[in-house]
Design an enzyme around this catalytic site. Structure first.
Site, PDB file in Angstrom:
ATOM      1  N   ASP A   1       1.005  -1.227   0.009  1.00  0.00           N
ATOM      2  CA  ASP A   1       0.023  -0.038   0.001  1.00  0.00           C
ATOM      3  C   ASP A   1       0.788   1.252   0.019  1.00  0.00           C
ATOM      4  O   ASP A   1       1.881   1.623   0.583  1.00  0.00           O
ATOM      5  CB  ASP A   1      -0.941   0.210   1.269  1.00  0.00           C
ATOM      6  CG  ASP A   1      -1.703   1.217   1.364  1.00  0.00           C
ATOM      7  OD1 ASP A   1      -2.599   1.362   0.642  1.00  0.00           O
ATOM      8  OD2 ASP A   1      -1.375   2.067   2.417  1.00  0.00           O
TER       9      ASP A   1
ATOM     10  N   GLU B   1       1.078  -0.526  -5.118  1.00  0.00           N
ATOM     11  CA  GLU B   1       0.132   0.427  -5.568  1.00  0.00           C
ATOM     12  C   GLU B   1       0.689   1.823  -5.574  1.00  0.00           C
ATOM     13  O   GLU B   1       1.010   2.423  -4.812  1.00  0.00           O
ATOM     14  CB  GLU B   1      -0.704   0.615  -4.188  1.00  0.00           C
ATOM     15  CG  GLU B   1      -2.139   1.444  -4.279  1.00  0.00           C
ATOM     16  CD  GLU B   1      -2.665   2.148  -3.308  1.00  0.00           C
ATOM     17  OE1 GLU B   1      -3.816   2.581  -3.143  1.00  0.00           O
ATOM     18  OE2 GLU B   1      -1.837   2.298  -2.257  1.00  0.00           O
TER      19      GLU B   1
END
Length: 665
Positions: free
Chosen positions: A328, A382
């Protein structure tokens, strides 16, 4: 010259920057191997710090890194929370330790805290390497639990072959909101009730969110406090192992949503100012705080921070058999400005302006470690910046990820649905968004993830059908808005998955058009769980149209899997017809036909194809089984016709708002 530059001549002006980055990594790796023997050994800090039972000495060792602390005392239920009886001794490198004999009562699941005295006073803290933490239901405070898998979990997943998953078909999920009850679901409930659904749909990979302990449930698991502890609100570490073991038995990989981009700022539960220095795990001052996320930022250049995070990767791979990670917030890690307000419109933005070399080196080490421990593991970035080489091997000058998220794709669908009428959609624009990606770097395509389902936005189903979903989803209820929504929902997902990348992702429940949004309990909604759950009863009800979308998703996923569509070469455009809003392409020897027009159904629609022959329909979104209008006989065999000047052509009934997939017989 690095392979990355040879493959992309536009990178030639940045050869010096890329070589510097590459050498920075190699020098650190050489230092690690020289000092510790291997990167794997370097990432073994969790075997030294935290709590470990010593069978030969019949007791527990507890060790903690707190270089600036003045004193540490262990307290817990084993010593009646005495703050003075069990002092730790300071060793080299800022490591503190204590040995507690078994006879003193410390055991598995004993509740403990460590009292740390430093420049910020005397405070009770959660040990950094704690493997389990419990939240008091009344006070909401967290307490560490001593935990070690002393009985050894009975894994039965040896037959699972991760290497057989050539193209991940990813089911993104959150264990707490996976149940229909208005409350928090558990790992066990997920294993029993949801895993069979995912398997039945055909997905081969699960991406689990919110696994690590986090004090605020509404953070969706992105404000992590305890990096080695599965969240106790979902169950015990053994419960999580059971879930992963069962998924493996079903032939599905399990990857974790890995949050190494930031940490919760909470003092009591997390790592913030643990030793009183103000900058132990995180950067000092403003650089250590992310204003947009209200969280703390790691100092990736520190050895103990690097070892903490790399050991965290090794721990989840080895102890819990995870098959990889979706990292993330990679954009935030790559740049000092965290990508906020920056348009990545020039290569200088990737290599010369505000780049965090320590963070890049950490990610290179992380990906190297992942693939040393588990060569077939799946590593996803990401990253919305699109840094060249992010998904190329470190040996070629890249950062080492296997895939990047195609974050621009869902944004484009939302923009179309929000700002343009159906008849204004341009097929070439749709094609360019879906097909535009860096050569040699794999993409995870998705039409919507959890981001598009949160409060403040809408799911695709809700953008398409909105409040009509509340009143007109019965199969005997004819409604034009619902008809349009169901038709486009199917088409958007199929074209996204078949053109947009080398892997595909769907968020839990979106496959059947789950209505509404996601809203976790908070003060603003009176701490309600009404929107933090999945209403499986909707798709299970044979009288509702949700079943149609679920049927189509199952057929689509299996078509992609059975025909190796995502591992094939990128889709090749065959026909663009802006007048009729028709888009036709070939991938994996399949012909995909999309007619997005609101009302133009064209009989005897003719288009060129690369190979002559007989073709059969593999998928027809207009099939009644998928909520369609049955305007095409899917059993029809279509023959090519030969044209002297143009080659071979197919002629079909090209039905509006319909997707067709044909295969040569």
């Amino acid at each position: 010259m690095l392979q990355l530059i040879e493959d992309d001549p536009w990178l030639a002006p940045y050869e010096s920057d890329l070589n510097t980055r590459f050498n920075y990594f190699n020098e650190e790796l050489a230092r690690i191997e020289n000092k510790y023997g291997s990167l794997i050994n370097y990432a073994g800090r969790h075997h030294e710090l935290g709590f470990h039972h010593d069978t030969s000495k019949k007791g527990w060792w507890y060790r903690e890194w707190a270089p600036a602390a003045e004193s540490l005392f262990l307290k817990g239920d084993f010593n009646d929370w005495n703050s003075e009886s069990h002092p730790l001794k300071k060793k080299d490198g800022g490591i503190w330790e204590i040995f507690i004999p078994d006879k003193e009562g410390l055991k598995n699941f004993s509740q403990v805290k460590v009292q740390v005295k430093g420049a910020n006073g005397t405070n009770d803290r959660i040990p950094a390497y704690t493997r389990y933490a419990l939240q008091n239901p009344q006070t909401h405070d967290f307490t560490a639990c001593v935990w070690q898998d002393k009985k050894k979990f009975p894994w039965t997943d040896k037959k699972f072959k991760l290497k057989e998953i050539k193209s991940p078909l990813i089911y993104e999920c959150h264990p707490g909101m996976a149940q229909e009850i208005e409350g928090v679901g558990t790992f066990r409930e997920f294993e029993e009730n949801v895993l069979p659904r995912i398997k039945d749909l055909g997905y081969n990979c699960i991406q689990m969110m919110a696994v690590k302990e986090h004090p605020y449930y509404g953070s969706f698991g992105y404000h992590v406090s305890n990096y080695f502890a599965p969240s106790s609100r979902f169950g015990t570490p053994e419960d999580l192992k059971s879930l992963i073991n069962k998924a493996h038995e079903m032939g599905m990989a399990v990857i974790m949503d890995m949050v190494h981009s930031h940490a919760v700022k909470n003092f009591a539960e997390g790592l913030n100012d643990f030793d009183g220095s103000g900058h132990q795990y995180f950067h000092e001052g403003g650089r250590g705080y992310h204003t947009g996320w209200d969280s703390k930022l790691f100092d990736y250049g520190k050895e103990e921070v690097s070892r903490f995070l790399l050991s965290n990767i090794r721990y989840w791979l080895e102890e819990f058999h995870f098959d990889g990670f979706r990292f993330d917030g990679v954009t935030s890690m790559l740049y000092h400005h965290h990508g906020e307000g920056v348009a990545f419109d020039h290569y200088d933005k990737y290599f010369k302006e505000g780049v965090d070399w320590d963070a890049i080196r950490y990610l290179q080490l992380a990906n190297t470690l992942i693939h040393e421990l588990k060569p077939e593991a799946i590593s996803i970035a990401e990253d919305m910046s699109g840094m060249p080489g992010n998904c190329r091997p470190v040996s070629e000058g890249g950062v080492g990820f296997d895939y990047r998220l195609g974050m621009g794709i869902p944004d484009e669908w939302i923009k179309l649905l929000k700002h343009k009428k159906d008849e204004e959609w341009k097929m070439m624009e749709v094609w360019n968004v879906l097909s535009n990606r860096r050569q040699g770097e794999k993409t995870v395509a998705y039409a919507e993830s959890h981001d598009q389902a949160m409060v403040g936005d809408k799911t695709l189903a809700f953008w398409l059908m909105d409040k009509e979903m509340y009143w007109h989803m019965r199969k005997d209820d004819k409604n034009l808005i619902i008809d349009r929504g169901i038709a486009l929902h199917k088409m958007i997902r199929l074209i996204t998955s078949s053109v947009g990348g080398e892997a595909y992702l769907n968020f839990i429940g979106n496959e059947f058009g789950h209505p509404e949004w996601i809203d976790f309990p908070r003060e603003g909604n009176q701490w309600s769980y009404k929107y933090a759950r999945r209403q499986w009863s909707l798709v299970d009800n044979p009288e509702l149209k949700f079943e149609y979308l679920n049927n189509f998703d199952q057929a689509m996923v299996n078509l992609l899997k059975d025909n190796n569509v995502l591992s094939a070469q990128p889709a090749q455009l065959l026909n663009v017809d802006e007048t009729n809003q028709v888009l036709i392409f070939e991938r994996a020897n399949l012909i995909f036909v999309f007619n997005f027009h609101p009302n133009h159904s064209v009989p005897d629609y003719e288009f060129w194809i690369p190979k002559a022959g007989k073709f059969q329909y593999l998928l027809n979104s207009d099939d009644p089984h998928f909520g369609g209008h049955n305007r095409i006989d899917s059993k029809t065999v279509v023959h090519t016709s030969f044209e002297k000047e143009g080659g071979d052509f197919l002629k079909i009934y090209c039905v509006n708002r319909t997707a067709l997939v044909l295969k040569k017989m």
